[in-house]
Scaffold this motif. Structure first.
Motif, PDB file in Angstrom:
ATOM      1  N   LEU A  49      25.509   6.304   9.500  1.00 54.26           N
ATOM      2  CA  LEU A  49      25.719   6.655   8.094  1.00 54.26           C
ATOM      3  C   LEU A  49      25.289   8.089   7.828  1.00 54.26           C
ATOM      4  CD1 LEU A  49      24.438   3.392   6.372  1.00 54.26           C
ATOM      5  CD2 LEU A  49      26.819   4.118   6.659  1.00 54.26           C
ATOM      6  N   SER A  50      24.231   8.517   8.474  1.00 56.42           N
ATOM      7  CA  SER A  50      23.762   9.888   8.323  1.00 56.42           C
ATOM      8  C   SER A  50      24.760  10.879   8.921  1.00 56.42           C
ATOM      9  CB  SER A  50      22.393  10.041   9.007  1.00 56.42           C
ATOM     10  OG  SER A  50      21.931  11.367   8.904  1.00 56.42           O
ATOM     11  N   LYS A  51      25.274  10.556  10.087  1.00 54.20           N
ATOM     12  CA  LYS A  51      26.271  11.418  10.735  1.00 54.20           C
ATOM     13  C   LYS A  51      27.521  11.558   9.866  1.00 54.20           C
ATOM     14  CE  LYS A  51      28.793  12.077  15.020  1.00 54.20           C
ATOM     15  NZ  LYS A  51      29.132  11.563  16.339  1.00 54.20           N
ATOM     16  N   ALA A  52      27.869  10.490   9.161  1.00 50.23           N
ATOM     17  CA  ALA A  52      29.030  10.502   8.255  1.00 50.23           C
ATOM     18  C   ALA A  52      28.690  11.137   6.907  1.00 50.23           C
ATOM     19  CB  ALA A  52      29.549   9.085   8.048  1.00 50.23           C
ATOM     20  N   GLU A  53      27.455  11.590   6.752  1.00 50.58           N
ATOM     21  CA  GLU A  53      26.965  12.252   5.542  1.00 50.58           C
ATOM     22  C   GLU A  53      27.008  11.337   4.316  1.00 50.58           C
ATOM     23  OE1 GLU A  53      29.065  15.977   5.277  1.00 50.58           O
ATOM     24  OE2 GLU A  53      28.015  16.778   7.028  1.00 50.58           O
ATOM     25  N   LEU A  54      26.793  10.053   4.545  1.00 47.15           N
ATOM     26  CA  LEU A  54      26.691   9.109   3.439  1.00 47.15           C
ATOM     27  C   LEU A  54      25.235   8.922   3.023  1.00 47.15           C
ATOM     28  CD1 LEU A  54      29.263   6.420   4.623  1.00 47.15           C
ATOM     29  CD2 LEU A  54      29.605   8.286   2.983  1.00 47.15           C
ATOM     30  N   VAL A  55      24.319   9.088   3.968  1.00 46.71           N
ATOM     31  CA  VAL A  55      22.892   9.042   3.676  1.00 46.71           C
ATOM     32  C   VAL A  55      22.245  10.297   4.232  1.00 46.71           C
ATOM     33  CG1 VAL A  55      22.802   6.513   3.716  1.00 46.71           C
ATOM     34  CG2 VAL A  55      22.223   7.788   5.784  1.00 46.71           C
ATOM     35  N   GLU A  56      21.079  10.597   3.701  1.00 50.63           N
ATOM     36  CA  GLU A  56      20.296  11.707   4.242  1.00 50.63           C
ATOM     37  C   GLU A  56      18.903  11.195   4.554  1.00 50.63           C
ATOM     38  OE1 GLU A  56      20.887  14.556   1.137  1.00 50.63           O
ATOM     39  OE2 GLU A  56      19.210  13.818  -0.042  1.00 50.63           O
ATOM     40  N   THR A  57      18.237  11.902   5.434  1.00 52.46           N
ATOM     41  CA  THR A  57      16.935  11.448   5.899  1.00 52.46           C
ATOM     42  C   THR A  57      15.863  12.467   5.580  1.00 52.46           C
ATOM     43  OG1 THR A  57      17.205  12.470   8.068  1.00 52.46           O
ATOM     44  CG2 THR A  57      17.996  10.209   7.820  1.00 52.46           C
ATOM     45  N   ALA A  58      14.647  11.961   5.545  1.00 51.15           N
ATOM     46  CA  ALA A  58      13.471  12.817   5.404  1.00 51.15           C
ATOM     47  C   ALA A  58      12.413  12.272   6.363  1.00 51.15           C
ATOM     48  CB  ALA A  58      12.948  12.795   3.973  1.00 51.15           C
ATOM     49  N   PRO A  59      11.808  13.155   7.150  1.00 54.35           N
ATOM     50  CA  PRO A  59      10.784  12.694   8.080  1.00 54.35           C
ATOM     51  C   PRO A  59       9.451  12.451   7.367  1.00 54.35           C
ATOM     52  CG  PRO A  59      11.043  15.064   8.242  1.00 54.35           C
ATOM     53  CD  PRO A  59      12.072  14.587   7.255  1.00 54.35           C
ATOM     54  N   GLY A  60       8.535  11.849   8.083  1.00 52.69           N
ATOM     55  CA  GLY A  60       7.189  11.690   7.556  1.00 52.69           C
ATOM     56  C   GLY A  60       6.903  10.302   7.052  1.00 52.69           C
ATOM     57  N   PRO A  61       5.646  10.048   6.692  1.00 56.48           N
ATOM     58  CA  PRO A  61       5.223   8.709   6.294  1.00 56.48           C
ATOM     59  C   PRO A  61       5.899   8.200   5.016  1.00 56.48           C
ATOM     60  CG  PRO A  61       3.402  10.268   6.118  1.00 56.48           C
ATOM     61  CD  PRO A  61       4.545  10.990   6.734  1.00 56.48           C
ATOM     62  N   MET A  62       6.296   9.077   4.133  1.00 60.12           N
ATOM     63  CA  MET A  62       6.985   8.651   2.908  1.00 60.12           C
ATOM     64  C   MET A  62       8.490   8.910   2.998  1.00 60.12           C
ATOM     65  SD  MET A  62       4.633   7.226   1.389  1.00 60.12           S
ATOM     66  CE  MET A  62       5.427   6.779  -0.127  1.00 60.12           C
ATOM     67  N   GLY A  63       8.940   9.282   4.190  1.00 62.73           N
ATOM     68  CA  GLY A  63      10.351   9.579   4.394  1.00 62.73           C
ATOM     69  C   GLY A  63      11.169   8.329   4.629  1.00 62.73           C
ATOM     70  N   GLY A  64      12.349   8.550   5.099  1.00 65.50           N
ATOM     71  CA  GLY A  64      13.281   7.455   5.355  1.00 65.50           C
ATOM     72  C   GLY A  64      14.681   7.877   4.992  1.00 65.50           C
ATOM     73  N   TYR A  65      15.400   6.988   4.341  1.00 64.16           N
ATOM     74  CA  TYR A  65      16.797   7.220   3.989  1.00 64.16           C
ATOM     75  C   TYR A  65      17.015   7.112   2.487  1.00 64.16           C
ATOM     76  CZ  TYR A  65      17.872   6.741   8.926  1.00 64.16           C
ATOM     77  OH  TYR A  65      17.927   6.924  10.281  1.00 64.16           O
ATOM     78  N   ARG A  66      17.999   7.859   2.023  1.00 57.82           N
ATOM     79  CA  ARG A  66      18.519   7.731   0.665  1.00 57.82           C
ATOM     80  C   ARG A  66      19.979   8.143   0.711  1.00 57.82           C
ATOM     81  NH1 ARG A  66      15.899  12.845  -2.630  1.00 57.82           N
ATOM     82  NH2 ARG A  66      17.089  14.452  -1.564  1.00 57.82           N
ATOM     83  N   LEU A  67      20.710   7.826  -0.332  1.00 54.92           N
ATOM     84  CA  LEU A  67      22.124   8.203  -0.369  1.00 54.92           C
ATOM     85  C   LEU A  67      22.257   9.718  -0.433  1.00 54.92           C
ATOM     86  CD1 LEU A  67      23.664   5.595  -2.830  1.00 54.92           C
ATOM     87  CD2 LEU A  67      23.628   5.536  -0.328  1.00 54.92           C
ATOM     88  N   ALA A  68      23.271  10.235   0.226  1.00 54.15           N
ATOM     89  CA  ALA A  68      23.521  11.678   0.231  1.00 54.15           C
ATOM     90  C   ALA A  68      24.357  12.102  -0.971  1.00 54.15           C
ATOM     91  CB  ALA A  68      24.225  12.084   1.523  1.00 54.15           C
ATOM     92  N   LYS A  69      24.990  11.136  -1.631  1.00 53.97           N
ATOM     93  CA  LYS A  69      25.768  11.427  -2.834  1.00 53.97           C
ATOM     94  C   LYS A  69      25.709  10.224  -3.754  1.00 53.97           C
ATOM     95  CE  LYS A  69      29.826  10.897   0.111  1.00 53.97           C
ATOM     96  NZ  LYS A  69      31.060  11.538   0.537  1.00 53.97           N
ATOM     97  N   ALA A  70      26.244  10.380  -4.914  1.00 51.28           N
ATOM     98  CA  ALA A  70      26.196   9.300  -5.907  1.00 51.28           C
ATOM     99  C   ALA A  70      26.875   8.049  -5.375  1.00 51.28           C
ATOM    100  CB  ALA A  70      26.875   9.758  -7.194  1.00 51.28           C
ATOM    101  N   SER A  71      26.317   6.894  -5.713  1.00 50.66           N
ATOM    102  CA  SER A  71      26.875   5.627  -5.225  1.00 50.66           C
ATOM    103  C   SER A  71      28.299   5.401  -5.710  1.00 50.66           C
ATOM    104  CB  SER A  71      25.972   4.459  -5.626  1.00 50.66           C
ATOM    105  OG  SER A  71      25.868   4.360  -7.026  1.00 50.66           O
ATOM    106  N   GLY A  72      28.657   6.000  -6.829  1.00 52.42           N
ATOM    107  CA  GLY A  72      30.020   5.887  -7.334  1.00 52.42           C
ATOM    108  C   GLY A  72      31.022   6.711  -6.545  1.00 52.42           C
ATOM    109  N   ALA A  73      30.522   7.613  -5.704  1.00 51.76           N
ATOM    110  CA  ALA A  73      31.387   8.465  -4.889  1.00 51.76           C
ATOM    111  C   ALA A  73      31.533   7.944  -3.463  1.00 51.76           C
ATOM    112  CB  ALA A  73      30.837   9.887  -4.862  1.00 51.76           C
ATOM    113  N   ILE A  74      30.908   6.818  -3.163  1.00 51.95           N
ATOM    114  CA  ILE A  74      30.975   6.223  -1.831  1.00 51.95           C
ATOM    115  C   ILE A  74      31.707   4.890  -1.955  1.00 51.95           C
ATOM    116  CG2 ILE A  74      29.636   5.266   0.084  1.00 51.95           C
ATOM    117  CD1 ILE A  74      27.327   7.127  -0.774  1.00 51.95           C
ATOM    118  N   THR A  75      32.731   4.698  -1.145  1.00 51.77           N
ATOM    119  CA  THR A  75      33.438   3.419  -1.154  1.00 51.77           C
ATOM    120  C   THR A  75      32.904   2.533  -0.032  1.00 51.77           C
ATOM    121  OG1 THR A  75      35.227   4.033   0.360  1.00 51.77           O
ATOM    122  CG2 THR A  75      35.534   4.569  -1.998  1.00 51.77           C
TER     123      THR A  75
END
Length: 164
Positions: A49-75
């Motif tokens: 999903l990250s490679k497809a640029e649908l999610v983005e990541t952040a390193p570190g203890p409070m990091g992880g994944y979140r959407l890379a764009k608005a949920s309404g823009a992802i099918t």
């Protein structure tokens, strides 16, 4: 047709990510613990999903994944294709071309079976393309008791699933 279980996992995880407040991330470990999935395999799905640029990541203890764009823009099709169902699901071997008395123009067009299967796949993809992640998340929330889904997401965000 069988889709890899990573497709299901990615859809469920994206529903969680769609309901996060802005700026929040969720770790693979928290998502895996919440859904009872193997962390390493889930991580591979999230990386796609990250490679497809649908999610983005952040390193570190409070990091992880979140959407890379608005949920309404992802099918939902975007998610399914990112995980690996971008190729045609039907792969004919053209066995009909070996049959006697076949009209020459039917060899290049494919058989009635080929045309049916391709039409079904186009319909399937149109159906997935017609539903955004935002719509899917809203629909999914209705499957829970009042505020139940938001409590689950809050528990995931706060990493309470990791404590059990």
């Amino acid at each position: 047709m069988a889709l890899r279980n990573h497709v299901e996992w990615a859809l469920y995880c994206c529903v969680v990510l769609a309901t996060l407040p802005p700026g929040q991330y969720v770790s693979t470990k928290a998502l895996a613990a919440f859904y009872g999935l193997p962390k390493d395999y889930l991580h591979k799905a999230l990386q796609r999903l990250s490679k497809a640029e649908l999610v983005e990541t952040a390193p570190g203890p409070m990091g992880g994944y979140r959407l890379a764009k608005a949920s309404g823009a992802i099918t939902t099709l975007d998610i399914v294709e990112a995980i690996g169902a971008s190729d045609s699901l039907y792969r004919p071997t053209s066995i009909h071309s070996r049959l006697p008395f076949l009209r020459d123009d039917n060899v290049s067009e494919g058989s009635a079976i080929d045309r049916l299967m391709y039409a079904a796949e186009r319909q399937w993809r149109r159906s997935l393309h017609s539903v955004t992640l935002q719509e899917l998340a809203q629909s999914y929330e209705r499957d829970f008791d009042a505020d139940g889904w938001q409590k689950n997401v809050s528990d995931i965000r706060e990493r309470r699933w990791l404590e059990t």
